[in-house]
Write a protein that holds these residues in place. Structure first.
Motif, PDB file in Angstrom:
ATOM      1  N   ALA A  93     -14.426  31.003 -15.530  1.00 44.95           N
ATOM      2  CA  ALA A  93     -14.017  30.109 -14.441  1.00 44.95           C
ATOM      3  C   ALA A  93     -14.828  28.824 -14.460  1.00 44.95           C
ATOM      4  CB  ALA A  93     -14.166  30.810 -13.087  1.00 44.95           C
ATOM      5  N   MET A  94     -14.341  27.856 -13.702  1.00 43.15           N
ATOM      6  CA  MET A  94     -14.995  26.542 -13.631  1.00 43.15           C
ATOM      7  C   MET A  94     -16.272  26.559 -12.802  1.00 43.15           C
ATOM      8  SD  MET A  94     -11.765  23.912 -13.442  1.00 43.15           S
ATOM      9  CE  MET A  94     -10.453  23.989 -14.654  1.00 43.15           C
ATOM     10  N   ASP A  95     -16.659  27.737 -12.268  1.00 44.26           N
ATOM     11  CA  ASP A  95     -17.963  27.861 -11.616  1.00 44.26           C
ATOM     12  C   ASP A  95     -19.072  28.117 -12.645  1.00 44.26           C
ATOM     13  OD1 ASP A  95     -17.529  30.476 -12.364  1.00 44.26           O
ATOM     14  OD2 ASP A  95     -17.484  31.288 -10.331  1.00 44.26           O
ATOM     15  N   ASN A  96     -18.711  27.981 -13.939  1.00 46.17           N
ATOM     16  CA  ASN A  96     -19.651  28.147 -15.056  1.00 46.17           C
ATOM     17  C   ASN A  96     -20.203  29.568 -15.160  1.00 46.17           C
ATOM     18  OD1 ASN A  96     -19.306  25.417 -15.688  1.00 46.17           O
ATOM     19  ND2 ASN A  96     -21.018  24.793 -14.380  1.00 46.17           N
ATOM     20  N   THR A  97     -19.371  30.552 -14.821  1.00 45.31           N
ATOM     21  CA  THR A  97     -19.751  31.944 -15.050  1.00 45.31           C
ATOM     22  C   THR A  97     -18.628  32.664 -15.795  1.00 45.31           C
ATOM     23  OG1 THR A  97     -18.838  32.833 -12.974  1.00 45.31           O
ATOM     24  CG2 THR A  97     -21.128  32.053 -12.923  1.00 45.31           C
ATOM     25  N   VAL A  98     -19.058  33.632 -16.600  1.00 44.57           N
ATOM     26  CA  VAL A  98     -18.161  34.601 -17.225  1.00 44.57           C
ATOM     27  C   VAL A  98     -18.506  35.945 -16.603  1.00 44.57           C
ATOM     28  CG1 VAL A  98     -17.617  35.812 -19.377  1.00 44.57           C
ATOM     29  CG2 VAL A  98     -17.878  33.336 -19.384  1.00 44.57           C
ATOM     30  N   ARG A  99     -17.501  36.683 -16.154  1.00 42.55           N
ATOM     31  CA  ARG A  99     -17.747  37.943 -15.440  1.00 42.55           C
ATOM     32  C   ARG A  99     -16.969  39.092 -16.079  1.00 42.55           C
ATOM     33  NH1 ARG A  99     -19.353  36.927  -9.578  1.00 42.55           N
ATOM     34  NH2 ARG A  99     -19.938  34.722  -9.550  1.00 42.55           N
ATOM     35  N   VAL A 100     -17.547  40.287 -15.930  1.00 42.29           N
ATOM     36  CA  VAL A 100     -16.887  41.518 -16.370  1.00 42.29           C
ATOM     37  C   VAL A 100     -16.535  42.334 -15.127  1.00 42.29           C
ATOM     38  CG1 VAL A 100     -17.136  43.671 -17.654  1.00 42.29           C
ATOM     39  CG2 VAL A 100     -18.084  41.553 -18.596  1.00 42.29           C
ATOM     40  N   TRP A 101     -15.262  42.757 -15.037  1.00 44.04           N
ATOM     41  CA  TRP A 101     -14.758  43.493 -13.883  1.00 44.04           C
ATOM     42  C   TRP A 101     -14.241  44.854 -14.311  1.00 44.04           C
ATOM     43  CZ3 TRP A 101     -14.900  40.552  -9.303  1.00 44.04           C
ATOM     44  CH2 TRP A 101     -15.067  39.161  -9.472  1.00 44.04           C
ATOM     45  N   ASP A 102     -14.495  45.854 -13.488  1.00 47.19           N
ATOM     46  CA  ASP A 102     -13.962  47.192 -13.715  1.00 47.19           C
ATOM     47  C   ASP A 102     -12.596  47.282 -13.036  1.00 47.19           C
ATOM     48  OD1 ASP A 102     -13.413  49.917 -13.908  1.00 47.19           O
ATOM     49  OD2 ASP A 102     -15.515  50.496 -13.668  1.00 47.19           O
ATOM     50  N   THR A 103     -11.538  47.489 -13.810  1.00 48.24           N
ATOM     51  CA  THR A 103     -10.177  47.481 -13.254  1.00 48.24           C
ATOM     52  C   THR A 103      -9.607  48.888 -13.074  1.00 48.24           C
ATOM     53  OG1 THR A 103      -9.078  47.368 -15.421  1.00 48.24           O
ATOM     54  CG2 THR A 103      -9.755  45.280 -14.408  1.00 48.24           C
ATOM     55  N   ARG A 104     -10.422  49.924 -13.270  1.00 53.69           N
ATOM     56  CA  ARG A 104      -9.924  51.286 -13.088  1.00 53.69           C
ATOM     57  C   ARG A 104      -9.561  51.526 -11.623  1.00 53.69           C
ATOM     58  NH1 ARG A 104     -14.756  54.272 -16.253  1.00 53.69           N
ATOM     59  NH2 ARG A 104     -15.884  52.743 -14.987  1.00 53.69           N
ATOM     60  N   PRO A 105      -8.666  52.466 -11.355  1.00 57.39           N
ATOM     61  CA  PRO A 105      -8.173  52.646  -9.978  1.00 57.39           C
ATOM     62  C   PRO A 105      -9.262  52.931  -8.948  1.00 57.39           C
ATOM     63  CG  PRO A 105      -6.785  53.827 -11.531  1.00 57.39           C
ATOM     64  CD  PRO A 105      -7.957  53.328 -12.309  1.00 57.39           C
ATOM     65  N   PHE A 106     -10.230  53.776  -9.301  1.00 59.52           N
ATOM     66  CA  PHE A 106     -11.267  54.151  -8.339  1.00 59.52           C
ATOM     67  C   PHE A 106     -12.639  53.780  -8.892  1.00 59.52           C
ATOM     68  CE2 PHE A 106      -7.700  57.123  -7.880  1.00 59.52           C
ATOM     69  CZ  PHE A 106      -7.331  56.818  -6.577  1.00 59.52           C
ATOM     70  N   VAL A 107     -13.326  52.894  -8.172  1.00 58.12           N
ATOM     71  CA  VAL A 107     -14.624  52.384  -8.622  1.00 58.12           C
ATOM     72  C   VAL A 107     -15.615  52.454  -7.468  1.00 58.12           C
ATOM     73  CG1 VAL A 107     -15.866  50.354  -9.481  1.00 58.12           C
ATOM     74  CG2 VAL A 107     -13.539  50.827 -10.291  1.00 58.12           C
ATOM     75  N   GLU A 108     -16.799  52.982  -7.749  1.00 56.00           N
ATOM     76  CA  GLU A 108     -17.856  53.001  -6.732  1.00 56.00           C
ATOM     77  C   GLU A 108     -18.602  51.669  -6.770  1.00 56.00           C
ATOM     78  OE1 GLU A 108     -20.494  56.296  -6.767  1.00 56.00           O
ATOM     79  OE2 GLU A 108     -18.900  57.794  -6.828  1.00 56.00           O
ATOM     80  N   GLY A 109     -18.841  51.087  -5.599  1.00 59.91           N
ATOM     81  CA  GLY A 109     -19.571  49.821  -5.523  1.00 59.91           C
ATOM     82  C   GLY A 109     -18.701  48.642  -5.937  1.00 59.91           C
ATOM     83  N   SER A 110     -19.364  47.583  -6.353  1.00 62.04           N
ATOM     84  CA  SER A 110     -18.660  46.353  -6.703  1.00 62.04           C
ATOM     85  C   SER A 110     -17.891  46.502  -8.009  1.00 62.04           C
ATOM     86  CB  SER A 110     -19.668  45.206  -6.836  1.00 62.04           C
ATOM     87  OG  SER A 110     -19.036  44.045  -7.329  1.00 62.04           O
ATOM     88  N   ARG A 111     -16.719  45.880  -8.055  1.00 65.08           N
ATOM     89  CA  ARG A 111     -15.946  45.868  -9.304  1.00 65.08           C
ATOM     90  C   ARG A 111     -16.522  44.865 -10.310  1.00 65.08           C
ATOM     91  NH1 ARG A 111     -11.277  48.593  -9.782  1.00 65.08           N
ATOM     92  NH2 ARG A 111     -10.505  49.635  -7.923  1.00 65.08           N
ATOM     93  N   CYS A 112     -17.277  43.893  -9.826  1.00 64.30           N
ATOM     94  CA  CYS A 112     -17.917  42.927 -10.722  1.00 64.30           C
ATOM     95  C   CYS A 112     -19.166  43.559 -11.304  1.00 64.30           C
ATOM     96  CB  CYS A 112     -18.256  41.642  -9.977  1.00 64.30           C
ATOM     97  SG  CYS A 112     -18.940  40.360 -11.042  1.00 64.30           S
ATOM     98  N   LYS A 113     -19.147  43.862 -12.602  1.00 67.28           N
ATOM     99  CA  LYS A 113     -20.229  44.610 -13.241  1.00 67.28           C
ATOM    100  C   LYS A 113     -21.254  43.720 -13.938  1.00 67.28           C
ATOM    101  CE  LYS A 113     -18.527  48.480 -11.916  1.00 67.28           C
ATOM    102  NZ  LYS A 113     -19.185  49.159 -10.784  1.00 67.28           N
ATOM    103  N   LEU A 114     -20.871  42.498 -14.250  1.00 65.49           N
ATOM    104  CA  LEU A 114     -21.771  41.636 -15.015  1.00 65.49           C
ATOM    105  C   LEU A 114     -21.386  40.175 -14.796  1.00 65.49           C
ATOM    106  CD1 LEU A 114     -24.098  42.246 -17.024  1.00 65.49           C
ATOM    107  CD2 LEU A 114     -22.437  42.048 -18.872  1.00 65.49           C
ATOM    108  N   VAL A 115     -22.399  39.327 -14.626  1.00 63.91           N
ATOM    109  CA  VAL A 115     -22.188  37.875 -14.500  1.00 63.91           C
ATOM    110  C   VAL A 115     -23.022  37.176 -15.567  1.00 63.91           C
ATOM    111  CG1 VAL A 115     -22.335  35.858 -13.010  1.00 63.91           C
ATOM    112  CG2 VAL A 115     -21.816  38.091 -12.009  1.00 63.91           C
ATOM    113  N   MET A 116     -22.384  36.353 -16.390  1.00 62.10           N
ATOM    114  CA  MET A 116     -23.076  35.639 -17.464  1.00 62.10           C
ATOM    115  C   MET A 116     -22.901  34.136 -17.283  1.00 62.10           C
ATOM    116  SD  MET A 116     -21.683  38.226 -20.382  1.00 62.10           S
ATOM    117  CE  MET A 116     -20.272  38.603 -19.331  1.00 62.10           C
ATOM    118  N   GLY A 117     -23.865  33.381 -17.740  1.00 66.99           N
ATOM    119  CA  GLY A 117     -23.813  31.930 -17.608  1.00 66.99           C
ATOM    120  C   GLY A 117     -24.470  31.244 -18.783  1.00 66.99           C
ATOM    121  N   GLY A 118     -24.559  29.915 -18.703  1.00 69.85           N
ATOM    122  CA  GLY A 118     -25.141  29.120 -19.782  1.00 69.85           C
ATOM    123  C   GLY A 118     -24.136  28.115 -20.317  1.00 69.85           C
TER     124      GLY A 118
END
Length: 210
Positions: A105-130
């Motif tokens: 995205a244009m917020d200068n981050t690359v993110r990894v999301w868990d898209t499985r039907p049932f997820v504990e906690g946040s679906r955003c698993k990793l945020v990368m930048g640079g």
């Protein structure tokens, strides 16, 4: 579509279908056996990135509202919305196993999301930048390596960025291009990354084997 098509993709296995996103605020699903779109999904804003699930039953979309939406194509409605990005989405890519979604995205981050039907906690698993986006507002894409050990992205600073997909550590910052790097992709068998740039060149970069 009645305006620019910003993104398109096809299923990677099984029945072949395609999806396209457009500035007209629609996502269309295509069957190569049918002349016209078989499904049209309406959004409130321009849609800038689209990706299909491997079974062809879900489509992932991102756009000017900074959100990632998961659509159920059988019901033709939004199944889930994932929030976290603070600016326009520019790229979406499903992991090789089809469970994780990579977003840029244009917020200068690359993110990894868990898209499985049932997820504990946040679906955003990793945020990368640079990497960076700039005033050009190009739709910079992102990619997974075939073994899902690395992710990569283009950047407005003319570099190719590669991160470790487990911990988010930056592994490579590859120079060479003379313009914004708009898309990257990994070789299916070899530790090589390809990059396409506004300088009208495609480069191949060699990486250490994982």
């Amino acid at each position: 579509h009645s305006s620019f098509v910003t993104s398109c993709c096809c299923t990677r296995r099984g029945v072949l279908i395609g999806a396209s996103a457009s500035d007209d605020g629609t996502i269309k699903v295509w069957d190569p056996r049918v002349r016209n779109a078989v499904t049209s999904l309406e959004e409130s804003y321009q849609v800038t990135a689209v990706e299909l699930s491997d079974d062809g039953n879900r489509v992932f979309s991102g756009g000017l509202d900074n959100e990632i939406k998961i659509w159920d194509l059988r019901k033709e409605e939004i199944e889930l919305t994932m929030s976290g990005h603070t600016d326009t989405l520019t790229g979406l890519r499903l992991s090789p196993d089809g469970q994780m979604l990579l977003s840029n995205a244009m917020d200068n981050t690359v993110r990894v999301w868990d898209t499985r039907p049932f997820v504990e906690g946040s679906r955003c698993k990793l945020v990368m930048g640079g990497h960076m986006h700039n005033y050009e507002k190009n739709l910079i894409r992102c990619a997974w390596s075939p073994d899902a050990a690395r992710v990569g992205s283009g950047s407005a600073d003319k570099m190719v960025y590669v991160w470790d997909a487990e911990h988010g550590k930056l592994q490579y910052k590859l120079p060479g291009h003379a313009g914004c790097v708009n898309e990257v992709d990994f070789h299916p068998f070899e530790p090589i990354i390809a990059s396409a740039s506004s300088d009208k060149k495609i480069y191949l970069g060699e990486l250490e084997p994982t």
